[in-house]
Design a protein around this motif. Structure first.
Motif, PDB file in Angstrom:
ATOM      1  N   LYS A  93       8.021 -26.432  -7.483  1.00 54.74           N
ATOM      2  CA  LYS A  93       7.063 -25.443  -7.311  1.00 54.74           C
ATOM      3  C   LYS A  93       6.024 -25.805  -6.061  1.00 54.74           C
ATOM      4  CE  LYS A  93       8.083 -23.352 -11.785  1.00 54.74           C
ATOM      5  NZ  LYS A  93       7.510 -22.989 -13.116  1.00 54.74           N
ATOM      6  N   TYR A  94       5.291 -26.793  -6.611  1.00 54.27           N
ATOM      7  CA  TYR A  94       3.808 -26.907  -6.010  1.00 54.27           C
ATOM      8  C   TYR A  94       3.973 -28.310  -5.059  1.00 54.27           C
ATOM      9  CZ  TYR A  94       3.003 -23.600  -9.615  1.00 54.27           C
ATOM     10  OH  TYR A  94       2.934 -22.600 -10.532  1.00 54.27           O
ATOM     11  N   GLN A 105       3.952 -30.554   2.838  1.00 56.54           N
ATOM     12  CA  GLN A 105       3.253 -30.185   1.769  1.00 56.54           C
ATOM     13  C   GLN A 105       3.727 -30.643   0.394  1.00 56.54           C
ATOM     14  OE1 GLN A 105       1.359 -26.272   0.968  1.00 56.54           O
ATOM     15  NE2 GLN A 105       2.355 -25.561   2.848  1.00 56.54           N
ATOM     16  N   ALA A 106       5.118 -30.860   0.295  1.00 57.99           N
ATOM     17  CA  ALA A 106       5.682 -31.319  -0.830  1.00 57.99           C
ATOM     18  C   ALA A 106       5.204 -32.769  -1.248  1.00 57.99           C
ATOM     19  CB  ALA A 106       7.191 -31.366  -0.921  1.00 57.99           C
ATOM     20  N   TRP A 160       1.525 -24.484  -0.860  1.00 55.58           N
ATOM     21  CA  TRP A 160       2.415 -24.475  -2.317  1.00 55.58           C
ATOM     22  C   TRP A 160       1.697 -24.600  -3.667  1.00 55.58           C
ATOM     23  CZ3 TRP A 160       7.179 -28.075  -2.457  1.00 55.58           C
ATOM     24  CH2 TRP A 160       8.029 -27.890  -1.261  1.00 55.58           C
ATOM     25  N   ARG A 217      14.178 -24.843  -5.371  1.00 53.57           N
ATOM     26  CA  ARG A 217      12.983 -24.006  -4.867  1.00 53.57           C
ATOM     27  C   ARG A 217      13.194 -22.826  -4.515  1.00 53.57           C
ATOM     28  NH1 ARG A 217       7.659 -24.351  -3.719  1.00 53.57           N
ATOM     29  NH2 ARG A 217       6.952 -23.374  -1.779  1.00 53.57           N
TER      30      ARG A 217
END
Length: 626
Positions: free
Chosen positions: A71-72, A244-245, A258, A335
């Motif tokens: 998710k983030y 970003q992951a 994210w 995701r």
């Protein structure tokens, strides 16, 4: 997942070992309630600390971490990493205070710290609140996670429908998973009821080793299946457009981050001190206090809690994170499905990879890893819940029971089963509502928001009273219900609130509520405050008025040094985490910098520990009378 003879041998050996430990310690645990609940206050730090670590690693943890990463990204783990601040304060500031209090449960502290009828009511209410609300929620999500693991591995089946599409035999697999879970719960009940805390902590130590080895081996297998670290990283960046992951901190400039900045700031800046959360209670609490109370000295309680913080936050996360990345690389739909429908739980990616990648032998080891994590947490919750209802509910209501160890032990064993039964019911409700594990984590955090600060300050501010805690506990419940209302959410931000945003508002409103109550109502009686100060000997800070009446008491004079030590130890973890990640992903320059910082902060922590922790074991405190 195909289970062959070698896997069954591994599983059978583990279950036999677990039950054998319970039988071995049954006679010792049945000698008294002190032995049953706190192992006779004789545990060395490494056993007590390892038990804390094993309990905090439940069957839900790898699934929740996978869900957070999908998710983030890595930064999503700040939801639980941020609690390291509070954990280090518990280790350096509060652990020895708890040990001096000589309590069996954290709720028992209430009769020492407060007085008169409000203290009695608070103790009864708190024991019921935790045992019949909080613990069943924890047991429920752990069982729910174990069901998910079994359904996606051992009992996974796929049938080809008439149109050629794959259709899960979900009803059959769910039923079989429930049968397997109930069998494991029976095994847990046997060794927990028979052996009490002794069986719990010894099996925890064994289960911790199994779980760490299993997760590390599986992480290597999963990364290899994804093509290695380089291909895994490139594949995720290609699929999702940016890096970003993999960012340790969320992006503050990206148009669609994210993890939004304001949620990250709440996690890091407020959550650790404002939110009461099992295993990460501000100022210590729950099963952490139970383990500290079981230690043989103040020094052991400090070292046990410190070992727990480093192992929990620094040693374990990356194997789980690597499997989460492998799942995201091999199954990007984890995701995309979540983005399309936020009720979808991407945490299912972890057991999916177990099913797809585990060869014979490793399949058995990974199942035993989850069995170990599952059983260690369930056994602790059973013993912990029983300790509340026996020590903080039955004995205060029926004082004659205090001297009847046989009846108390029978009651403890019966209540352990009651706690387990209620947890099974809650897990069934979670399955029916399709609640994800990480969502359950966040709901429980929101439920306790705003109470953490009062639990920290009661040790250092004489003005805190029983009414402070009563208003905090029920205020948090009230504001939590208020924040669930759509009209309130729309009035605040003009949109539905994320769980973290709800937690923020609940925390602020709860703190305001109990501060008003504290200042508006009278404090505890002077005699109660004097007795508490003499017993615990906290710093004069916040106790000056009471300390002046106890000239013979030598209070702690190193609070400032302990606060510094807690901060430095927290920084050690927060630079060690990205150091490990950078070494794994080949960012060697940055990894070298973070490793150097880890060494500097780590050495400083050790030096501070030598200055503030006693070098010789302290004699055991007498058990406080209930």
């Amino acid at each position: 997942m195909q289970i062959v003879l070698v896997d069954w041998v591994i599983i059978g050996a583990f279950i036999a070992l677990t039950i054998g430990v319970g039988l071995w310690y049954s006679r010792r645990a049945s000698s008294s309630t002190e032995e049953f609940f706190v192992s006779g206050r004789s545990l060395p730090w490494w056993i007590a600390g390892t038990s804390m670590v094993a309990t905090s690693f439940a069957a839900d943890t790898p699934l929740a971490v996978t869900g957070l990463v999908c998710k983030y990204g890595v930064a999503g783990n700040w939801f639980w990493w941020a609690f390291a601040f509070g954990g280090m304060f518990t280790a350096f500031v509060y652990a020895r205070l708890w040990r001096r209090a000589g309590v069996v449960t954290d709720v028992e502290l209430l009769k020492i710290r407060y007085s008169r009828r409000p203290a009695h009511v608070l103790r009864l209410a708190r024991s019921i609140y935790i045992t019949l609300l909080v613990i069943p929620i924890v047991v429920g999500w752990v069982i729910k996670a174990m069901l998910t693991v079994l359904k996606e591995t051992v009992f996974y089946s796929s049938a080809i429908a008439a149109d050629g599409a794959a259709a899960n035999s979900s009803v059959d697999s769910t039923g079989m998973a429930w049968v397997a879970v109930l069998c494991m719960l029976f095994a847990v009940a046997v060794y927990s009821v028979l052996s009490g805390m002794w069986g719990v902590v010894i099996t925890d130590a064994i289960q911790f080793v199994i779980a760490i080895v299993g997760c590390a081996v599986f992480a290597a297998v999963a990364v290899n299946a994804a093509g290695g670290i380089g291909e895994l990283q490139a594949n995720i960046e290609q699929q999702f457009g940016d890096g970003q992951a993999f960012a340790f901190f969320p992006s503050f400039t990206t148009e669609n981050p994210w993890l939004p900045l304001h949620i990250f700031l709440f996690m890091l800046g407020m959550q650790w001190w404002s939110t009461w959360y099992p295993g990460a209670e501000p100022g210590g609490g729950g099963y952490i206090v139970q383990r500290m109370a079981a230690c043989r000295s103040e020094r052991d309680s400090v070292l046990a809690t410190l070992w727990y913080q480093f192992a929990h936050y620094g040693l374990r996360p990356w194997p789980w994170i690597l499997v989460a990345f492998a799942a995201l690389s091999l199954h990007p739909e984890l995701r995309s499905n979540y983005l399309a429908d936020d009720s979808f739980d991407p945490g299912v990616g972890y057991p999916m990879l177990m099913r797809e990648l585990c060869p014979p032998g490793l399949a058995g080891l990974m199942l035993v890893t989850f069995f170990a994590a599952f059983m260690s947490t369930i056994s602790t919750q059973m013993n912990w819940g029983a300790s509340y209802l026996v020590c903080d509910f039955l004995v205060p209501l029926f004082p004659k029971l205090a001297g009847d160890d046989k009846r108390l032990l029978r009651a403890s064993q019966a209540i352990s089963v009651l706690v387990l039964t209620e947890g099974v019911l809650v897990s069934w409700l979670m399955v029916e509502s399709n609640m994800s594990v990480d969502d359950a984590w966040k709901i429980l955090a929101a439920l306790g928001a705003g109470t953490g600060l009062v639990y920290m300050l009661r040790w250092f501010w004489w003005r805190i009273s029983a009414w402070s805690e009563i208003s905090a506990m029920f205020g948090s419940l009230f504001w939590f219900v208020v924040m669930q209302q759509n009209a309130v959410q729309q009035a605040l931000l003009g949109r539905p609130l994320a769980t973290e945003e709800q937690t923020f508002f609940v925390a602020i409103l709860t703190v305001i509520t109990w501060l008003i109550v504290t200042l508006a109502l009278p404090p505890e009686s002077e005699s109660t405050l004097v007795d508490f100060f003499k017993l615990v000997r906290p710093s004069r800070l916040g106790w000056g008025r009471i300390a002046d009446k106890c000239p013979a008491v030598e209070p702690d004079r190193d609070l400032g040094l302990r606060v510094v030590a807690a901060g430095v130890a927290s920084l050690t973890i927060f630079v060690a985490l990205p150091a490990i990640g950078d070494w794994i992903f080949g960012n060697y320059t940055r990894a070298s910098v973070f490793t150097l910082l880890t060494a500097v902060f780590g050495v400083t922590t050790v030096g501070l520990l030598k200055s503030i922790a006693p070098t010789e074991p302290v004699s055991k405190n007498p058990v406080s009378e209930n």
